[in-house]
Design an enzyme around this catalytic site. Structure first.
Site, PDB file in Angstrom:
ATOM      1  CG  ASP A   1      -1.853   1.096   1.359  1.00 38.55           C
ATOM      2  OD1 ASP A   1      -1.772   2.030   0.527  1.00 38.55           O
ATOM      3  OD2 ASP A   1      -2.689   1.058   2.274  1.00 38.55           O
TER       4      ASP A   1
ATOM      5  CD  GLU B   1      26.302   7.973   5.695  1.00 33.10           C
ATOM      6  OE1 GLU B   1      26.403   6.777   6.001  1.00 33.10           O
ATOM      7  OE2 GLU B   1      25.545   8.764   6.279  1.00 33.10           O
TER       8      GLU B   1
ATOM      9  CB  CYS C   1      23.469  10.633   9.009  1.00 36.45           C
ATOM     10  SG  CYS C   1      22.946   9.307   7.914  1.00 36.45           S
TER      11      CYS C   1
ATOM     12  CG  HIS D   1      19.641  12.192  10.735  1.00 33.72           C
ATOM     13  ND1 HIS D   1      19.858  12.475   9.408  1.00 33.72           N
ATOM     14  CD2 HIS D   1      19.733  10.839  10.860  1.00 33.72           C
ATOM     15  CE1 HIS D   1      20.088  11.337   8.765  1.00 33.72           C
ATOM     16  NE2 HIS D   1      20.018  10.343   9.614  1.00 33.72           N
TER      17      HIS D   1
ATOM     18  CG  ASN E   1      18.678   9.212   4.795  1.00 32.27           C
ATOM     19  OD1 ASN E   1      19.118  10.298   5.190  1.00 32.27           O
ATOM     20  ND2 ASN E   1      19.010   8.065   5.352  1.00 32.27           N
TER      21      ASN E   1
ATOM     22  CB  SER F   1      24.231   4.438  11.775  1.00 34.34           C
ATOM     23  OG  SER F   1      22.846   4.638  11.632  1.00 34.34           O
TER      24      SER F   1
END
Ligand code: COA
Length: 390
Positions: free
Chosen positions: A32, A82, A114, A236, A279, A311
């Site tokens: 969906d 990155e 990030c 973020h 992102n 991360s």
């Protein structure tokens, strides 16, 4: 130590030539579309053309800043990414020939998922505190790419944000206090031999929330402002719903209830651009800031909270005060044009771009002419990337 305010004097954003609507992806994956539109809060994502990479979008983001302010006293250029194009050479060095960066400058690439752009901003503030006559160009540029047909795929995207950091800034004066948190965790990483990131999605969502809360606690220990002082919270945004999740978590961890209307008031305006760009890793937080400044009612004199997460992981909770007259310095029209001018992809074209690999044989290869953005990757030759202005 100087007391001159230091912060963001100008902020400019660029994205790629193409975009994919999440409805196209939902149809292909047999889910969906509201899982993406509402569930993760993403409607479109920017996709790089065959002749775009982080250098071309970084150059497009930074050029308007140099055109407006010149290069005098820009003695440091920090580019966070990155999705770098070389293991040795700093990507911003290509910008000398593309947009005329000054030679009397140190030029360095920063990496920590990030979070890297925030490291750049913090380092820039330190350099300017040492010598307020200097200006630092901070660029955050990334192309987020996950494997096809995986949960991460709808959270791709691409953008670059360039910021001129100075004393007596026109847009946002940064508070000297920051809250920090770092820990060794494998929630998202990209080994050198892979072009796509590996992510443990649920672990990363939980790690993000914990790190944001820990960074907030450290911010308070350092003497930072109280939660109620902030006009908005800029997070973020790997996907826009993440900002809402993290803010709810933060409020509840401090004993507050998180009503939907309060969350919307705190977060809503920061998500407009990210919802359609996707992102952009290091750039994402600063795209959120651009979105807030471009869409919120007058923020003059208001305090903003900035929450950075990368991360691996590093988080930083910092803050700033919006400067009087800031609206005259925004680039709202150009930001909106960068988004609205993207060419929409069909699924097959998107997939072909995703699967394409750059030649590695060192021979001359001209890149297909696709992008209509100011800069393009013209060719690969002798293991070198040959860039050109269009
Ligand atoms: N209508 C509305 N919402 C729907 C829906 C529908 N038809 N179908 C599902 N949803 C909701 C789910 O309830 C869920 O909401 P919740 O998180 O509030 O519970 C949301 O959509 C996502 O669904 P889920 O089944 O959890 O998605 P997923 O397993 O495909 O993974 C991510 C989502 C974000 C974990 C995945 O996209 C990912 O791994 N992304 C990369 C990692 C990342 O960005 N990490 C962030 C930290 S840096």
């Amino acid at each position: 130590m100087t007391t001159t305010p230091v912060g963001i004097h100008d902020l400019s954003f660029a994205t790629t030539h193409y975009a994919l609507d999440h409805a196209v992806l939902a149809e292909r994956l047999g889910v969906d579309r509201d899982k993406f539109y509402l569930g993760i809060g993403q409607e479109r994502m920017s996709v790089a053309a065959a002749d775009e990479d982080i250098v071309t979008i970084a150059a497009a983001a930074a050029q308007p800043i140099l055109q407006r302010h010149g290069t005098d006293n820009i003695r440091t250029v920090l580019l966070a990414t990155e999705t770098g194009v070389d293991q040795s050479k700093a990507a911003a060095l290509y910008l000398h020939s593309l947009i005329g960066l000054p030679n009397a400058a140190r030029v360095v690439e920063l990496k920590q998922a990030c979070y890297g752009g925030t490291a750049g901003l913090a380092f820039a503030a330190g350099l300017i505190a040492r010598d307020p006559s200097q200006r630092v160009l901070v660029i955050a540029a990334d192309i987020a790419k996950y494997e096809l047909d995986t949960p991460g795929e709808p959270t791709q995207g691409a953008a670059a944000v360039a910021m001129l950091v100075t004393a007596d800034p026109a847009i946002l004066a940064l508070d000297p206090i920051s809250g920090l948190y770092s820990a060794d965790i494998m929630d998202f990483w990209r080994p050198n031999y892979r072009s796509e990131a590996i992510v443990d999605g649920k672990t990363s969502v939980n790690a993000y929330q914990k790190a944001a809360q820990e960074a907030w606690s450290d911010y308070r220990r350092q003497g930072g402002r109280e939660l109620g002082e902030f006009a908005a919270f800029c997070y973020h945004q790997p996907f826009t719903k993440m900002a809402y999740k993290a803010h709810r978590h933060l409020l509840e961890s401090q004993g507050h209830t998180a009503e939907a209307a309060d969350l919307e008031a705190a977060i809503g305006a920061t998500t407009t651009y990210n919802r359609t760009v996707g992102n952009s890793y290091t750039a994402s937080l600063y795209l959120g800031l651009a979105s807030l400044l471009d869409h919120a009612d007058d923020l003059t004199g208001k305090a903003l909270a900035m929450i950075s997460y990368g991360s691996g992981s590093v988080a930083e909770f910092f803050s700033g005060t919006v400067r009087p007259g800031y609206r005259a310095h925004l680039r709202t029209e150009a930001n909106q044009a960068a988004i609205s001018s993207r060419e929409m992809l069909d699924y097959d074209h998107y997939r072909a771009l995703h699967e394409a690999v750059l030649p590695t044989d060192g021979a001359y290869h001209a890149m297909p002419e696709e992008t209509r953005r100011p800069f393009r990757l013209g060719a690969m030759s002798g293991h070198k990337r040959i860039y050109e202005a269009r």
